[in-house]
Design a protein around this motif. Structure first.
Motif, PDB file in Angstrom:
ATOM      1  N   UNK A 116       6.902  -6.238  -2.184  1.00 38.00           N
ATOM      2  CA  UNK A 116       6.664  -4.899  -1.682  1.00 38.00           C
ATOM      3  C   UNK A 116       5.208  -4.722  -1.277  1.00 38.00           C
ATOM      4  N   UNK A 117       4.285  -5.253  -2.057  1.00 42.36           N
ATOM      5  CA  UNK A 117       2.874  -5.078  -1.751  1.00 42.36           C
ATOM      6  C   UNK A 117       2.509  -5.766  -0.448  1.00 42.36           C
ATOM      7  N   UNK A 118       3.082  -6.929  -0.183  1.00 46.45           N
ATOM      8  CA  UNK A 118       2.810  -7.634   1.066  1.00 46.45           C
ATOM      9  C   UNK A 118       3.257  -6.844   2.281  1.00 46.45           C
ATOM     10  N   UNK A 119       4.430  -6.225   2.185  1.00 49.17           N
ATOM     11  CA  UNK A 119       4.904  -5.390   3.294  1.00 49.17           C
ATOM     12  C   UNK A 119       4.020  -4.173   3.464  1.00 49.17           C
ATOM     13  N   UNK A 120       3.625  -3.555   2.346  1.00 47.49           N
ATOM     14  CA  UNK A 120       2.727  -2.406   2.438  1.00 47.49           C
ATOM     15  C   UNK A 120       1.383  -2.801   3.040  1.00 47.49           C
ATOM     16  N   UNK A 121       0.880  -3.962   2.639  1.00 45.55           N
ATOM     17  CA  UNK A 121      -0.404  -4.430   3.164  1.00 45.55           C
ATOM     18  C   UNK A 121      -0.330  -4.645   4.668  1.00 45.55           C
ATOM     19  N   UNK A 122       0.711  -5.316   5.138  1.00 42.99           N
ATOM     20  CA  UNK A 122       0.825  -5.557   6.579  1.00 42.99           C
ATOM     21  C   UNK A 122       1.034  -4.259   7.344  1.00 42.99           C
ATOM     22  N   UNK A 123       1.821  -3.348   6.802  1.00 41.07           N
ATOM     23  CA  UNK A 123       2.012  -2.052   7.469  1.00 41.07           C
ATOM     24  C   UNK A 123       0.720  -1.238   7.474  1.00 41.07           C
ATOM     25  N   UNK A 124      -0.035  -1.294   6.385  1.00 45.94           N
ATOM     26  CA  UNK A 124      -1.313  -0.594   6.351  1.00 45.94           C
ATOM     27  C   UNK A 124      -2.293  -1.154   7.368  1.00 45.94           C
ATOM     28  N   UNK A 125      -2.295  -2.477   7.499  1.00 43.79           N
ATOM     29  CA  UNK A 125      -3.195  -3.092   8.465  1.00 43.79           C
ATOM     30  C   UNK A 125      -2.769  -2.752   9.895  1.00 43.79           C
ATOM     31  N   UNK A 126      -1.476  -2.713  10.152  1.00 43.14           N
ATOM     32  CA  UNK A 126      -0.996  -2.332  11.486  1.00 43.14           C
ATOM     33  C   UNK A 126      -1.358  -0.879  11.784  1.00 43.14           C
ATOM     34  N   UNK A 127      -1.198  -0.008  10.805  1.00 43.44           N
ATOM     35  CA  UNK A 127      -1.582   1.394  10.997  1.00 43.44           C
ATOM     36  C   UNK A 127      -3.081   1.509  11.248  1.00 43.44           C
TER      37      UNK A 127
END
Length: 156
Positions: free
Chosen positions: A1-12
């Motif tokens: 979950x943290x990896x997906x959140x990290x990538x989504x945060x970076x994309x945002x």
């Protein structure tokens, strides 16, 4: 979950950085060019030699600005996503949307609003050149003090 959140945060963060780049390119760069022209005229009137241009203004205003904005956006988005992943489920019973809004508002107050009220960040050309280090230290000290005050108020 943290990896997906990290990538989504970076994309945002990158998406926000692209918007910031467009704004800076059309509204900020003309002001920077005016300031450079003013400083050049002031130096010329004082008889000082012009400073050598290490990187051209064209590169600074285009690829350099875009690169810096995207890198900062990705970094801030990743940091925000990491903090969100840590805080989710630990800070009250907020929905993900409400928690992210609360964290964003808290980050704005701690890192922007409170330090700017006391020590607004100045460009190097403003004020005495001998005080740049002192002003920079005072500004970052105010950020640290604001962060400590926020942590103490959360604990209380």
């Amino acid at each position: 979950m943290t990896g997906r959140l990290l990538s989504r945060g970076m994309i945002a963060g990158i998406s926000a950085a692209l918007l910031a780049f467009v704004f800076a390119r059309f509204f900020g760069e003309p002001q920077v060019n005016l300031a450079i022209a003013f400083e050049s005229a002031k130096d010329l009137a004082a008889g000082d030699p012009p400073e050598p241009e290490i990187i051209s203004r064209g590169i600074q205003a285009s690829f350099g600005l875009l690169t810096a904005a995207v890198m900062y956006g990705a970094a801030y988005g990743g940091i925000f996503a990491t903090i969100f992943a840590f805080a989710y489920g630990r800070v009250g019973r907020f929905s993900p949307r409400a928690l992210s809004a609360l964290l964003a508002a808290a980050a704005f107050v701690v890192f922007v609003l409170v330090p700017d009220l006391k020590y607004p960040p100045n460009p190097p050309a403003v004020g005495l050149p001998s005080t740049i280090g002192l002003r920079t230290g005072a500004y970052f000290g105010m950020i640290a003090l604001s962060l400590c005050a926020a942590a103490a108020s959360y604990m209380v």
